[in-house]
Design a protein around this motif. Structure first.
Motif, PDB file in Angstrom:
ATOM      1  N   VAL A   1       0.773  -1.315  -0.022  1.00  0.00           N
ATOM      2  CA  VAL A   1      -0.052   0.043  -0.132  1.00  0.00           C
ATOM      3  C   VAL A   1       0.895   1.206   0.013  1.00  0.00           C
ATOM      4  CG1 VAL A   1      -1.653   1.317   1.510  1.00  0.00           C
ATOM      5  CG2 VAL A   1      -1.961  -1.164   0.846  1.00  0.00           C
TER       6      VAL A   1
ATOM      7  N   TRP B   1       2.262   1.595  -3.489  1.00  0.00           N
ATOM      8  CA  TRP B   1       1.297   2.126  -4.256  1.00  0.00           C
ATOM      9  C   TRP B   1       0.805   3.426  -4.135  1.00  0.00           C
ATOM     10  CZ3 TRP B   1      -1.476  -0.098  -8.100  1.00  0.00           C
ATOM     11  CH2 TRP B   1      -2.719   0.621  -8.803  1.00  0.00           C
TER      12      TRP B   1
ATOM     13  N   GLU C   1      -6.000   1.464 -10.625  1.00  0.00           N
ATOM     14  CA  GLU C   1      -6.532   0.677  -9.343  1.00  0.00           C
ATOM     15  C   GLU C   1      -5.967  -0.538  -8.993  1.00  0.00           C
ATOM     16  OE1 GLU C   1     -11.140  -0.085  -9.761  1.00  0.00           O
ATOM     17  OE2 GLU C   1     -11.027   0.800 -11.864  1.00  0.00           O
ATOM     18  N   ALA C   2      -6.179  -0.956  -7.811  1.00  0.00           N
ATOM     19  CA  ALA C   2      -5.977  -2.163  -7.301  1.00  0.00           C
ATOM     20  C   ALA C   2      -6.797  -2.854  -6.663  1.00  0.00           C
ATOM     21  CB  ALA C   2      -4.570  -1.743  -6.326  1.00  0.00           C
ATOM     22  N   ARG C   3      -7.190  -3.845  -7.259  1.00  0.00           N
ATOM     23  CA  ARG C   3      -8.377  -4.748  -6.572  1.00  0.00           C
ATOM     24  C   ARG C   3      -7.962  -5.929  -5.968  1.00  0.00           C
ATOM     25  NH1 ARG C   3     -11.854  -4.499 -12.356  1.00  0.00           N
ATOM     26  NH2 ARG C   3     -12.068  -2.127 -12.721  1.00  0.00           N
TER      27      ARG C   3
ATOM     28  N   ILE D   1      -6.199  -1.886   3.865  1.00  0.00           N
ATOM     29  CA  ILE D   1      -6.864  -1.512   2.288  1.00  0.00           C
ATOM     30  C   ILE D   1      -7.744  -0.233   2.369  1.00  0.00           C
ATOM     31  CG2 ILE D   1      -8.286  -2.502   0.583  1.00  0.00           C
ATOM     32  CD1 ILE D   1      -7.644  -5.190   1.616  1.00  0.00           C
TER      33      ILE D   1
ATOM     34  N   SER E   1      -7.926   3.522   0.092  1.00  0.00           N
ATOM     35  CA  SER E   1      -9.110   3.652  -0.779  1.00  0.00           C
ATOM     36  C   SER E   1      -9.471   4.941  -1.939  1.00  0.00           C
ATOM     37  CB  SER E   1     -10.611   3.665   0.174  1.00  0.00           C
ATOM     38  OG  SER E   1     -10.640   4.951   0.761  1.00  0.00           O
TER      39      SER E   1
ATOM     40  N   VAL F   1      -7.300   1.742  -4.114  1.00  0.00           N
ATOM     41  CA  VAL F   1      -7.138   0.216  -3.747  1.00  0.00           C
ATOM     42  C   VAL F   1      -8.556   0.057  -2.966  1.00  0.00           C
ATOM     43  CG1 VAL F   1      -5.984  -1.172  -2.050  1.00  0.00           C
ATOM     44  CG2 VAL F   1      -4.645   0.734  -3.166  1.00  0.00           C
ATOM     45  N   SER F   2      -8.915  -1.297  -3.434  1.00  0.00           N
ATOM     46  CA  SER F   2     -10.087  -1.810  -2.933  1.00  0.00           C
ATOM     47  C   SER F   2     -10.090  -3.013  -2.794  1.00  0.00           C
ATOM     48  CB  SER F   2     -11.458  -1.307  -3.819  1.00  0.00           C
ATOM     49  OG  SER F   2     -11.194  -2.052  -5.117  1.00  0.00           O
ATOM     50  N   TYR F   3     -11.107  -3.381  -1.761  1.00  0.00           N
ATOM     51  CA  TYR F   3     -11.242  -4.737  -1.566  1.00  0.00           C
ATOM     52  C   TYR F   3     -12.812  -5.558  -2.161  1.00  0.00           C
ATOM     53  CZ  TYR F   3     -12.389  -9.029   1.313  1.00  0.00           C
ATOM     54  OH  TYR F   3     -12.612 -10.526   1.826  1.00  0.00           O
TER      55      TYR F   3
END
Length: 456
Positions: A280, A283, A297-299, A318, A322, A326-328
């Motif tokens: 993170v 990123w 985006e990072a999924r 995470i 956001s 970055v998302s879960y």
């Protein structure tokens, strides 16, 4: 009580195919990482001409404690018979109505008492009591339809005791299949149990009697060869590989990303060993400094922790990014895996440190032919697998600027990789199909004698 499911054969005496008993705690609908190896192994033995009986736990264990992937049950070969037996897991019991008064009033004292009780029959907290259940079940299965070979997979390592029981009582040969290791800490490289411990004594006994012992990578195999030189020639690497029918489709002739933002994806279980926070930070640094990551985006797909509910600490890491894309996205069933990967441009391989750590995820990633960013220490065993991949972007360390540079380079490759590079990436991954890893060992076992005299 012992329940049967997926029975696709009669076990008639005239059927001369060899009979395999496969013992695996984690089997569909279990959603743990090792379940794919278990499913593939049982199915592959069946497809190569064995009669296969799987001994595992009742479905309710996974429903109540670990979470399930119902799509996997439909993948069990119809010829495989699945025998499910009870498994008690009191330490994870969430229903307070099932707690004793002693546990409710003195939870810490109860936990210590329970840990001691668990290890009476076998030195494995939480799983030791299962020994009596699976040994009795193995005896019943063998009495009804004589077993020619037992293959038991860990962890938990108590699964090996069913194989040991049939070997000691009836001379049935057995194979030990490790997903990780019992005495070796694959992250630190140190020992988990002393040479005089009950676990070490059990492993020495089991390895000494095994027909073969399987490991998922060469470093773990070689560590055990040094520990047990007399049995070194019985030890083999059976890499995880990917299952062609379950793996995401290769990217084929999918066009480059172009000018749109790049989508990075992670699929797998995130544990505290995974450098999620380091990823993170890298990123966020990349998003702030690199034009290649503008709008990217990072999924994150999968479970956060080993159980059904996401670990709050991992989810918080995470969520802290956001605003940076970055998302879960939660777990992914195998039926949805192809569509999930189709939404990615670059794959994130975020793994814990350790010379002995590979992860089965790396093989699924290779099947896609997509660029892969390795966010893990270079000494990780996954490096040995990925070395030579034309679209692989490893990091030299986990500093934010280093991670950011690898992410940016992968984003550029997603936009500019040539058709030749993409074809080379797909060809590189194709060599890691799981059947190519399993078949040599299965054929060797079929060719070896299956009858031996009972051990003393």
């Amino acid at each position: 009580m012992m329940t049967h499911a997926s029975s696709g054969r009669s076990g008639a005496p005239q059927d001369r195919r060899p009979h395999l008993l496969y013992v695996a705690w984690g089997f569909p609908p279990c959603r743990g990482g090792g379940v794919y190896r278990g499913l593939a192994t049982a199915n592959r033995f069946a497809r190569l001409g064995w009669r296969v009986t799987v001994l595992t736990v009742e479905r309710d264990t996974f429903v109540r404690f670990t979470g399930t992937d119902p799509t996997l049950e439909a993948r069990i070969d119809p010829a495989v018979e699945v025998v499910r037996v009870p498994f008690a897991w009191p330490v994870h019991e969430p229903d307070l109505r099932r707690w004793s008064r002693f546990r409710a009033r003195f939870p810490r004292a109860w936990a210590k008492w329970r840990a001691r009780r668990d290890t009476v029959a076998f030195p494995e907290v939480g799983y030791g009591p299962w020994r009596r259940v699976i040994e009795a079940a193995a005896e019943r299965i063998h009495a009804a339809d004589p077993v020619d070979l037992v293959l038991a997979t860990a962890n938990p390592h108590v699964a090996f005791t069913a194989a040991w029981r049939l070997h000691r009582r009836h001379g049935v040969p057995y194979v030990m299949d490790y997903r990780d290791a019992w005495l070796l800490d694959v992250f630190s490289g140190g020992r988990l149990h002393s040479p005089r411990s009950r676990a070490a004594r059990w492993e020495r006994r089991l390895v000494a009697g095994a027909r073969e012992v399987w490991f998922v990578n060469d470093p773990i195999r070689d560590w055990h060869r040094r520990l047990y030189p007399a049995q070194a020639d019985r030890m083999h690497t059976v890499a995880n590989g990917f299952d062609a029918e379950l793996a995401p489709a290769p990217t084929g002739e999918r066009p480059p990303v172009g000018d749109r933002p790049v989508v990075f994806g992670y699929v797998g279980t995130v544990t505290p060993k995974v450098p999620l926070a380091e990823f993170v930070r890298g990123w966020q640094h990349g998003r702030a400094t690199s034009p290649a990551l503008a709008g990217a985006e990072a999924r994150i797909h999968g479970y956060l922790g080993f159980y059904g509910q996401p670990r709050p600490d991992l989810l918080a890491v995470i969520d802290s990014a956001s605003a940076d894309g970055v998302s879960y996205r939660g777990p992914v069933g195998k039926a949805d895996i192809a569509a999930t990967y189709a939404g990615f441009d670059v794959l994130l391989l975020i793994l814990g440190a350790g010379r002995y750590v590979t992860s089965g995820k790396v093989f699924e990633y290779l099947a896609t032919g997509l660029p892969v960013v390795s966010v893990h220490e270079p000494g990780n065993a996954a490096t040995d697998v990925l070395r030579g991949h034309p679209l692989w972007f490893p990091v030299a360390d986990l500093r934010p600027e280093t991670v950011a540079a690898a992410l940016a380079a992968a984003a550029e490759a997603a936009r500019s990789a040539t058709p030749e590079q993409r074809a080379q990436a797909r060809a590189f991954g194709a060599g890691y199909r799981r059947d190519l890893q399993l078949d040599p060992r299965i054929e060797a076992l079929r060719g070896a004698p299956v009858a031996v005299e009972a051990a003393s």
